[in-house]
Design a protein around this motif. Structure first.
Motif, PDB file in Angstrom:
ATOM      1  N   SER A   1      40.200  21.355  41.595  1.00  0.00           N
ATOM      2  CA  SER A   1      39.493  21.597  40.330  1.00  0.00           C
ATOM      3  C   SER A   1      38.640  22.853  40.437  1.00  0.00           C
ATOM      4  CB  SER A   1      38.667  20.376  39.919  1.00  0.00           C
ATOM      5  OG  SER A   1      37.891  19.942  41.006  1.00  0.00           O
ATOM      6  N   ILE A   2      38.066  23.092  41.631  1.00  0.00           N
ATOM      7  CA  ILE A   2      37.294  24.336  41.806  1.00  0.00           C
ATOM      8  C   ILE A   2      38.247  25.527  41.784  1.00  0.00           C
ATOM      9  CG2 ILE A   2      35.911  25.653  43.465  1.00  0.00           C
ATOM     10  CD1 ILE A   2      34.561  22.987  44.226  1.00  0.00           C
ATOM     11  N   ALA A   3      39.416  25.374  42.460  1.00  0.00           N
ATOM     12  CA  ALA A   3      40.409  26.461  42.474  1.00  0.00           C
ATOM     13  C   ALA A   3      40.818  26.788  41.029  1.00  0.00           C
ATOM     14  CB  ALA A   3      41.638  26.042  43.278  1.00  0.00           C
ATOM     15  N   HIS A   4      41.031  25.745  40.249  1.00  0.00           N
ATOM     16  CA  HIS A   4      41.429  25.930  38.841  1.00  0.00           C
ATOM     17  C   HIS A   4      40.370  26.720  38.091  1.00  0.00           C
ATOM     18  CE1 HIS A   4      42.486  24.941  34.746  1.00  0.00           C
ATOM     19  NE2 HIS A   4      43.652  24.493  35.185  1.00  0.00           N
ATOM     20  N   GLN A   5      39.095  26.335  38.323  1.00  0.00           N
ATOM     21  CA  GLN A   5      37.979  27.019  37.665  1.00  0.00           C
ATOM     22  C   GLN A   5      37.954  28.501  38.028  1.00  0.00           C
ATOM     23  OE1 GLN A   5      35.436  26.277  35.733  1.00  0.00           O
ATOM     24  NE2 GLN A   5      34.972  24.096  35.809  1.00  0.00           N
ATOM     25  N   ILE A   6      38.108  28.758  39.324  1.00  0.00           N
ATOM     26  CA  ILE A   6      38.015  30.150  39.794  1.00  0.00           C
ATOM     27  C   ILE A   6      39.139  30.995  39.186  1.00  0.00           C
ATOM     28  CG2 ILE A   6      38.242  31.621  41.845  1.00  0.00           C
ATOM     29  CD1 ILE A   6      36.849  29.332  43.432  1.00  0.00           C
ATOM     30  N   VAL A   7      40.363  30.465  39.279  1.00  0.00           N
ATOM     31  CA  VAL A   7      41.515  31.231  38.745  1.00  0.00           C
ATOM     32  C   VAL A   7      41.326  31.443  37.251  1.00  0.00           C
ATOM     33  CG1 VAL A   7      44.001  31.176  38.374  1.00  0.00           C
ATOM     34  CG2 VAL A   7      43.072  30.435  40.557  1.00  0.00           C
ATOM     35  N   ASP A   8      40.820  30.423  36.599  1.00  0.00           N
ATOM     36  CA  ASP A   8      40.571  30.508  35.163  1.00  0.00           C
ATOM     37  C   ASP A   8      39.596  31.642  34.857  1.00  0.00           C
ATOM     38  OD1 ASP A   8      41.322  29.436  32.832  1.00  0.00           O
ATOM     39  OD2 ASP A   8      39.671  28.001  32.709  1.00  0.00           O
ATOM     40  N   ARG A   9      38.525  31.735  35.671  1.00  0.00           N
ATOM     41  CA  ARG A   9      37.533  32.791  35.452  1.00  0.00           C
ATOM     42  C   ARG A   9      38.117  34.172  35.711  1.00  0.00           C
ATOM     43  NH1 ARG A   9      34.054  29.220  38.081  1.00  0.00           N
ATOM     44  NH2 ARG A   9      34.037  30.430  40.004  1.00  0.00           N
ATOM     45  N   HIS A  10      39.207  34.218  36.458  1.00  0.00           N
ATOM     46  CA  HIS A  10      39.862  35.506  36.723  1.00  0.00           C
ATOM     47  C   HIS A  10      40.921  35.842  35.676  1.00  0.00           C
ATOM     48  CE1 HIS A  10      37.879  35.200  40.593  1.00  0.00           C
ATOM     49  NE2 HIS A  10      38.226  36.464  40.840  1.00  0.00           N
ATOM     50  N   GLY A  11      40.990  35.006  34.635  1.00  0.00           N
ATOM     51  CA  GLY A  11      41.971  35.271  33.566  1.00  0.00           C
ATOM     52  C   GLY A  11      43.383  34.924  34.005  1.00  0.00           C
ATOM     53  N   GLY A  12      43.492  34.139  35.060  1.00  0.00           N
ATOM     54  CA  GLY A  12      44.826  33.776  35.535  1.00  0.00           C
ATOM     55  C   GLY A  12      45.119  32.319  35.302  1.00  0.00           C
TER      56      GLY A  12
ATOM     57  N   THR B   1      51.583  28.107  42.329  1.00  0.00           N
ATOM     58  CA  THR B   1      51.694  29.524  41.970  1.00  0.00           C
ATOM     59  C   THR B   1      50.414  29.956  41.268  1.00  0.00           C
ATOM     60  OG1 THR B   1      54.049  29.227  41.668  1.00  0.00           O
ATOM     61  CG2 THR B   1      53.125  31.228  40.747  1.00  0.00           C
ATOM     62  N   VAL B   2      49.751  30.948  41.853  1.00  0.00           N
ATOM     63  CA  VAL B   2      48.543  31.503  41.227  1.00  0.00           C
ATOM     64  C   VAL B   2      48.953  32.818  40.582  1.00  0.00           C
ATOM     65  CG1 VAL B   2      46.219  32.409  41.631  1.00  0.00           C
ATOM     66  CG2 VAL B   2      47.053  30.451  42.959  1.00  0.00           C
ATOM     67  N   THR B   3      48.802  32.885  39.272  1.00  0.00           N
ATOM     68  CA  THR B   3      49.193  34.108  38.557  1.00  0.00           C
ATOM     69  C   THR B   3      47.916  34.805  38.076  1.00  0.00           C
ATOM     70  OG1 THR B   3      51.136  32.914  37.805  1.00  0.00           O
ATOM     71  CG2 THR B   3      50.684  34.991  36.707  1.00  0.00           C
ATOM     72  N   LEU B   4      47.793  36.068  38.439  1.00  0.00           N
ATOM     73  CA  LEU B   4      46.581  36.819  38.064  1.00  0.00           C
ATOM     74  C   LEU B   4      46.985  38.081  37.327  1.00  0.00           C
ATOM     75  CD1 LEU B   4      44.797  36.572  41.502  1.00  0.00           C
ATOM     76  CD2 LEU B   4      44.080  35.395  39.414  1.00  0.00           C
ATOM     77  N   PRO B   5      46.157  38.519  36.380  1.00  0.00           N
ATOM     78  CA  PRO B   5      46.506  39.773  35.705  1.00  0.00           C
ATOM     79  C   PRO B   5      46.330  40.945  36.664  1.00  0.00           C
ATOM     80  CG  PRO B   5      44.421  38.912  34.885  1.00  0.00           C
ATOM     81  CD  PRO B   5      44.943  37.902  35.856  1.00  0.00           C
ATOM     82  N   ALA B   6      47.366  41.797  36.720  1.00  0.00           N
ATOM     83  CA  ALA B   6      47.260  42.974  37.593  1.00  0.00           C
ATOM     84  C   ALA B   6      46.175  43.865  37.017  1.00  0.00           C
ATOM     85  CB  ALA B   6      48.588  43.705  37.625  1.00  0.00           C
ATOM     86  N   GLY B   7      45.330  44.407  37.862  1.00  0.00           N
ATOM     87  CA  GLY B   7      44.264  45.280  37.366  1.00  0.00           C
ATOM     88  C   GLY B   7      42.980  44.519  37.091  1.00  0.00           C
ATOM     89  N   GLY B   8      43.037  43.199  36.923  1.00  0.00           N
ATOM     90  CA  GLY B   8      41.829  42.391  36.789  1.00  0.00           C
ATOM     91  C   GLY B   8      41.212  42.414  35.418  1.00  0.00           C
ATOM     92  N   PRO B   9      39.955  41.872  35.313  1.00  0.00           N
ATOM     93  CA  PRO B   9      39.322  41.734  34.000  1.00  0.00           C
ATOM     94  C   PRO B   9      38.924  43.087  33.431  1.00  0.00           C
ATOM     95  CG  PRO B   9      37.991  40.726  35.745  1.00  0.00           C
ATOM     96  CD  PRO B   9      39.106  41.458  36.395  1.00  0.00           C
ATOM     97  N   THR B  10      38.867  43.193  32.104  1.00  0.00           N
ATOM     98  CA  THR B  10      38.436  44.433  31.465  1.00  0.00           C
ATOM     99  C   THR B  10      36.922  44.397  31.308  1.00  0.00           C
ATOM    100  OG1 THR B  10      38.826  43.393  29.369  1.00  0.00           O
ATOM    101  CG2 THR B  10      40.598  44.756  30.211  1.00  0.00           C
ATOM    102  N   ARG B  11      36.376  45.522  30.770  1.00  0.00           N
ATOM    103  CA  ARG B  11      34.927  45.652  30.750  1.00  0.00           C
ATOM    104  C   ARG B  11      34.239  44.587  29.880  1.00  0.00           C
ATOM    105  NH1 ARG B  11      33.539  51.197  28.872  1.00  0.00           N
ATOM    106  NH2 ARG B  11      35.628  51.581  29.616  1.00  0.00           N
ATOM    107  N   ASP B  12      34.927  44.185  28.782  1.00  0.00           N
ATOM    108  CA  ASP B  12      34.266  43.208  27.897  1.00  0.00           C
ATOM    109  C   ASP B  12      34.381  41.784  28.423  1.00  0.00           C
ATOM    110  OD1 ASP B  12      36.877  42.715  27.553  1.00  0.00           O
ATOM    111  OD2 ASP B  12      36.891  42.977  25.361  1.00  0.00           O
ATOM    112  N   GLY B  13      34.805  41.666  29.658  1.00  0.00           N
ATOM    113  CA  GLY B  13      34.824  40.328  30.244  1.00  0.00           C
ATOM    114  C   GLY B  13      36.142  39.619  30.046  1.00  0.00           C
TER     115      GLY B  13
END
Ligand code: ADP
Length: 587
Positions: free
Chosen positions: A534-545, A560-572
């Motif tokens: 559940s913590i892993a889910h929270q963290i990935v969620d906060r990363h937009g993945g 499978t952990v899917t994350l946006p390449a390049g990460g979060p944008t400036r507006d969060g």
């Protein structure tokens, strides 16, 4: 008796023969007395014999012709006998000769006249008619220019015919001129028409090509089938959406596309027979990808249970006749996973909100207890018989405080620092952290890092926590099993970076699959808190993945952990996030 008569006759003509016979044909008098008593052939009927005149033309001309005559001798109405005479007459011969000569002369004159008239006829009638016939033949063959006729010399019927024919030829030449002009005009129109047809055809081809390419570029699958339910056309999207099932090639029956196709076949039949539109969502087992590395294509997980959405519409022709059915296909597996994730997310938020308040309250009491138990411990001598109880109270309280801190971490995450990082580096770091555990559990590690992978902007400490948790769980699931293989794989696909953690452990049953991300859900008899995922889910969620799991009992698990390449944008908001998952404190 008849000698005197015969002599008198012989005096007046050049007598050849004179005979007199009775009614039964016996010669009773003859110029040749020796022949008296002869029988005449045919008796008195000899009257009707032809006279014995010589008919030879030469005899006539030479004056040697013998003339003869016979006649009945009548006594009232009775025939008494026959008298016949044959004689020569120069006078008659001469007269006949003259008549013949004049007849021949006249004949020659008439022949001459005939010849003259004939030649005039030939010149005036036949020749013009022959010319006209030849000209008519030339006209019939279309050789109008080859017709040369002189104007008529006379105004008789032939002349009139000739002049009419000449007028006809002139009129025909005029008509031909007009026809040629019309033909030329027609040819020009034809060329214009052909150009126009080519233009319109090219337009149509371009429009059709454009439509085809639009349909082919569509991500959604578009399939058309005929009235028999056989596929006529399918775009690239259809093959993509139905990967793992039968490829929707032309000629393949809709009924052969996927296992248990009855609902789809019925929808197609309804569309064709009743013009009905049907929406379907079917969950069917797809064949796994031949190469496990390619088990994800465009985010769609291949193999296992897949949810496929169909929309079946009737397909009408221009005249409103039903040609077949139009089927749009979309793989909803990922969407349904996201739905489940969103539901889980909502559940976690409400749980987190309640738990955070509770934990905060409990934390206050427990820290107080902790302080007092520490004081009690300090004031209790080592050999005091109550010392073990005091130690137990203090240590258990410490564990409870530590658990509470972990829970507060879940409910109210500490401030994160986002920085660009290579996921490969993070995976290696996580392996280092878990090395002792993996060695202890004798797990074989298969590391497959994508050399071309980009960076993700992340809080590396949090992401490391996610990976360590997944590796620990995998090691636990493989304990006491064979083989014990852990595969860690990274890959980049467009805007997404994936970290795949696959083990050969016990797997997860369908009933638990939906609950493993819930806080406090654990199947571990000892040491499990049920907070790791559940913590892993929270963290990935906060990363937009997002974090997904596929598993079957006794068949290992794949996270499978899917994350946006390049990460979060400036507006969060994260790249590739499309505004659904917001960063920041979930609780
Ligand atoms: P904990 O590890 O404390 O039990 P988690 O949230 O990390 O808590 O895991 C929850 C449950 O999910 C585990 O108890 C286990 O049943 C299941 N689980 C997690 N990972 C795996 C895995 N790799 N294989 C099998 N089951 C797993």
């Amino acid at each position: 008796r008849f000698d005197g008569l015969i002599e008198r006759v012989a005096v007046s003509v050049d007598l050849v023969e004179l005979h007199i016979s009775d009614r039964i044909g016996t010669t009773i008098g003859h110029s040749d007395p020796s022949r008296v008593g002869e029988r005449l052939v045919g008796s008195a009927v000899g009257v009707f014999e032809s006279p014995h005149a010589s008919r030879a033309f030469g005899d006539l001309l030479r004056g040697q012709a013998i003339y003869g005559a016979s006649a009945p001798v009548m006594g009232g109405t009775r025939v008494l006998g026959v008298v016949g005479i044959r004689f020569r007459s120069d006078e008659i011969s001469q007269r006949i000769g003259r008549i013949l000569a004049s007849a021949v002369g006249m004949g020659l004159v008439w022949l001459l006249i005939g010849a003259v008239v004939g030649s005039i006829y030939v010149r005036r009638i036949t020749q013009p008619l022959t010319l006209l016939t030849t000209a008519a033949g030339a006209i019939t063959r279309g050789e109008l220019d080859g017709v040369h006729l002189d104007p008529p010399q006379t105004l008789d019927e032939v002349g009139v015919l000739q002049s009419s024919f000449l007028h006809l030829v002139v009129a025909l030449r005029d008509e031909r001129g007009k026809t040629e002009r019309l033909l030329a005009e027609l040819e020009r129109m034809n060329v214009r028409l052909r150009d126009r047809v080519e233009e319109v055809t090219a337009d149509l081809r371009a429009t059709s090509g454009y439509l085809q390419s639009v349909i082919h570029c569509m991500e959604e699958g578009v399939i058309t089938c005929d009235a028999e339910g056989d596929i006529v056309q399918a775009n690239r999207g259809a093959a993509q959406q139905l990967r793992g099932f039968v490829r929707p090639d032309p000629g393949v029956a809709v009924a052969a596309l996927l296992p248990d196709p009855e609902p789809l076949v019925e929808a197609v039949e309804r569309a064709i027979a009743a013009g009905a539109t049907t929406r379907l969502e079917l969950e069917r087992r797809a064949a796994p990808a031949a190469d496990p590395e390619h088990e994800h294509v465009d985010g769609v997980a291949l193999g296992g249970l897949r949810t496929v959405g169909f929309r079946v519409n009737p397909l009408h022709g221009a005249d409103r006749t039903t040609l077949g059915a139009l089927i749009t296909v979309i793989d909803l597996t990922d969407a349904r996973l996201v739905d489940a994730q969103l539901r889980r997310h909502d559940r976690l938020i409400s749980l987190g909100t309640i738990a955070a308040g509770l934990a905060h309250e409990l934390g206050n009491y427990m820290h107080t207890i902790n302080g007092f138990s520490a004081l009690l411990q300090a004031s209790t001598a080592d050999d005091d018989p109550r010392r073990p109880d005091v130690d137990a109270v203090h240590n258990e309280n410490l564990r409870a405080v530590a658990l509470l801190d972990r829970f507060l971490e879940f409910a109210r995450p500490s401030a994160e620092r986002f920085q660009a990082a290579h996921v490969g580096g993070l995976v290696r770091e996580a392996l280092d952290v878990c090395a002792w555990k993996l060695r202890q559990a004798e797990v074989e590690v298969d590391l497959r890092l994508d050399p071309d992978e980009g960076t993700v902007v992340c809080d590396s400490r949090s992401l490391l926590q996610v990976l360590v948790n997944l590796i620990f769980n995998a090691a636990d699931a493989m304990a006491g099993r064979e083989p014990r293989r852990l595969r860690l794989q990274t890959c980049q696909d467009g805007e997404r970076v994936r970290i795949i953690v696959r083990d050969t452990g016990s797997g997860i049953c369908a009933e638990h699959l939906d609950r493993i991300f819930d806080p406090f859900f654990t199947t571990k008899a000892a040491g499990g808190t049920g907070l790791g995922l559940s913590i892993a889910h929270q963290i990935v969620d906060r990363h937009g993945g997002r974090i997904q799991v596929r598993s079957e009992p006794q068949a290992g698990a794949t996270f499978t952990v899917t994350l946006p390449a390049g990460g979060p944008t400036r507006d969060g908001q994260r790249n590739g996030d499309r505004g659904r998952h917001r960063g920041g404190g979930a609780a």
